[in-house]
Design a protein around this motif. Structure first.
Motif, short mmCIF file in Angstrom:
data_model
loop_
_atom_site.label_atom_id
_atom_site.label_comp_id
_atom_site.label_asym_id
_atom_site.label_seq_id
_atom_site.Cartn_x
_atom_site.Cartn_y
_atom_site.Cartn_z
N ASP A 186 0.83 -1.21 0.00
CA ASP A 186 0.00 0.00 0.00
C ASP A 186 0.86 1.25 0.00
O ASP A 186 0.61 2.21 -0.76
CB ASP A 186 -0.91 0.00 1.23
N PRO A 242 -7.06 -0.69 4.44
CA PRO A 242 -5.72 -1.17 4.15
C PRO A 242 -5.69 -2.69 3.95
O PRO A 242 -6.45 -3.43 4.58
CB PRO A 242 -4.91 -0.77 5.39
N TYR A 290 -5.05 3.63 -6.48
CA TYR A 290 -3.75 4.26 -6.76
C TYR A 290 -3.62 4.71 -8.22
O TYR A 290 -2.56 5.21 -8.60
CB TYR A 290 -2.62 3.29 -6.41
#
Length: 516
Positions: free
Chosen positions: A68, A115, A258
């Motif tokens: 991450d 996460p 992302y």
């Protein structure tokens, strides 16, 4: 799109390298240091402290947190991750991850708002992962050797090795049978992270799978007899074994957070050593690589499958196809640092001046530099032996003696491969040593190329992703991305001198083995 991403999850961190095929350049990269940037996992050197020096384990959630963080760094650096056309990676070899039956379900339903480490923590049937540094499985190795004898090495490429995954699985089953029973999937670091990226249970490639003492390299499949002896029902828990150039799935929707495109091809991950073989442009026989680090490693592609009669060299699958060998010399830069400090000289004297003040062959001076326990040959207790009086030797003589002895040991122990290397490529911090480059070229009688490559494992992963997705030959990609910085040609007049020195070194080593 011509951009490909390679990742490398090593002992101490996670790295990324991006290559652009159209530009023929490495166009970006980032890194995460586990100890410095993820202190909550209490692993300053990449593994959890343990009072037993033989136990070296890591929290697999740390690797997920690093994934991450790394992708966030790439995004914040302004890299257009939606332009990535393929992703692959490498993981530290032999490390293993143990997962319960919920693993596929959670992979399919990853929530982009949470996460990875938090979401996947519930599927860990074993909270700690043994890594390549763990040497707590001597009893299990003895049991495997007693049961299978020479067949273990003949068929899996290596004798039973403490850090290899098979003995680690056996120890887990013996010491924590209930947790083992709850384990539905046994993954390597490489296949675990590939599974997370692809959102499905990924296979393991032949390169990394061979570092388990479980993959039969003659059949390129798990050996049922060895697997069943290692632990009950293990065969059902292992991932499929596949060639390196395999697409294992499309990138999971989670990673769109992302900027990636969902469905981007994810190709099979491999181990860090097989990836480095590709990343140094040595995927085809004829080129060997020497990585000069704390430990030195010698590896190269093999035209034919064969094993080391001495049991020191290991055979893995080559991501480019076929096989590769790797030989580890524990006393690499560790020994060089020790001798430099003992001589009281700086690195300029060590790496340059010493070779100017001493003749090739050093009047026959040789050293067995076992300042720490050695892997090749196996030496369990540190000891140093010289065939001369070190107290009477000048600093430059001691330095040349060490460097020549290290080169002679490499040449001696690589002989079983039966390969004719037309060039050596060297990498690592000590590749900057002019003295060592000269000695290696003369001992091997082969040109030595210093590589202008950093992060060879991550680069190798990027090249494998590009090769798998585009079908561009690896040799063509290597010619573009794996350039050498300079070349040291061998002095042909020194061939006989160093052939004699190698024979003398072999005799010294045999004498010491008899003493031990």
């Amino acid at each position: 799109m011509s951009i490909f991403l390679g990742l490398d999850s090593s002992t101490q961190g996670l790295k990324a390298v991006l290559i652009d095929l159209e530009k023929g350049e490495i166009t970006g990269g980032e890194a995460v240091n586990f100890g410095e940037e993820l202190p909550e996992y209490r692993s300053p050197s990449g593994f959890l402290p343990d009072p037993d020096p033989l136990i070296r384990q890591a929290d697999p959630r740390m690797w997920l947190a690093a994934l991450d963080l790394l992708f966030r760094k790439l995004q914040e650096a302004g890299i257009r991750l939606d332009q990535v056309a393929g992703i692959s990676g490498s993981g530290q070899q032999h490390g293993s991850v143990y997962l319960n039956a919920r693993f596929p379900e959670l992979l399919r339903n990853l929530d982009p708002a949470r996460p990875l480490a938090d979401q996947l923590a519930p599927v860990l049937s074993r909270k700690r992962s043994p890594i390549w540094m763990d040497r707590s499985t001597r009893a299990e190795c003895d049991e495997l050797e007693q049961r299978f004898g020479d067949r273990l090495q003949r068929d899996t490429g290596s004798p039973a090795i403490e850090r290899f995954t098979g003995p680690q699985i056996r120890r887990f089953w013996k010491s924590e049978p209930e947790a083992y029973a709850q384990t539905a999937y046994v993954q390597l670091v490489s296949s675990f992270l590939a599974s997370v990226l692809a959102g499905c249970v990924a296979p393991v490639d032949y390169g990394d799978g061979a570092g388990m003492n479980l993959l039969n390299l003659r059949t390129l499949d798990w050996d049922p007899e060895i697997a069943e002896f290692t632990a009950p029902d293990l065969l059902r828990k292992l991932p499929r074994a596949v060639p390196g150039a395999t697409v294992v799935g499309g990138l999971a929707p989670y990673f769109t957070r992302y900027g990636f495109r969902a469905g981007t091809p994810v190709t099979a991950w491999t181990g860090d050593n097989p990836a480095s073989l590709i990343g140094t442009g040595a995927g085809m026989p004829g080129t060997a690589v020497i990585s000069l680090g704390t430990s030195d490693t010698f590896f190269g592609a093999m035209a034919d499958y064969k094993t080391d009669p001495a049991g020191c060299g290991h055979v893995f699958g080559n991501p480019a196809g076929g096989f590769m060998s790797l030989i580890c010399f524990t006393n690499g830069s560790l020994a060089r640092e020790h001798v430099r400090e003992e001589c009281g000289v700086d690195w300029t004297f060590f790496d340059e001046t010493s070779i100017e003040l001493t003749p090739p062959g050093n009047h026959g001076k040789l050293m067995l530099p076992y300042f720490a326990p050695e892997s090749t040959p196996l030496v369990l207790a540190p000891r140093v032996r010289c065939n001369f009086d070190p107290a009477a030797a000048r600093p430059e003589e001691k330095i040349r003696c060490l460097l020549e002895s290290q080169a002679l040991s490499m040449a001696l122990h690589a002989g079983w491969m039966g390969e004719r290397f037309t060039r050596l490529r060297i990498t690592g911090g000590a590749s900057n040593s002019r003295a060592l480059r000269r000695i290696l070229a003369d001992v091997f009688q082969t040109p030595v190329e210093r590589l202008a490559i950093r992060d060879s494992a991550a680069l190798g992963a990027a090249l494998m992703a590009a090769h798998t997705v585009t079908a561009i030959p690896l040799a063509e990609l290597a010619a573009t991305f794996c350039a050498a910085r300079d070349v040291t040609e061998p002095d042909r007049s020194r061939q006989e001198l160093y052939e004699a020195a190698r024979r003398h070194y072999a005799e010294l080593e045999k004498e010491e083995q008899k003493r031990a």
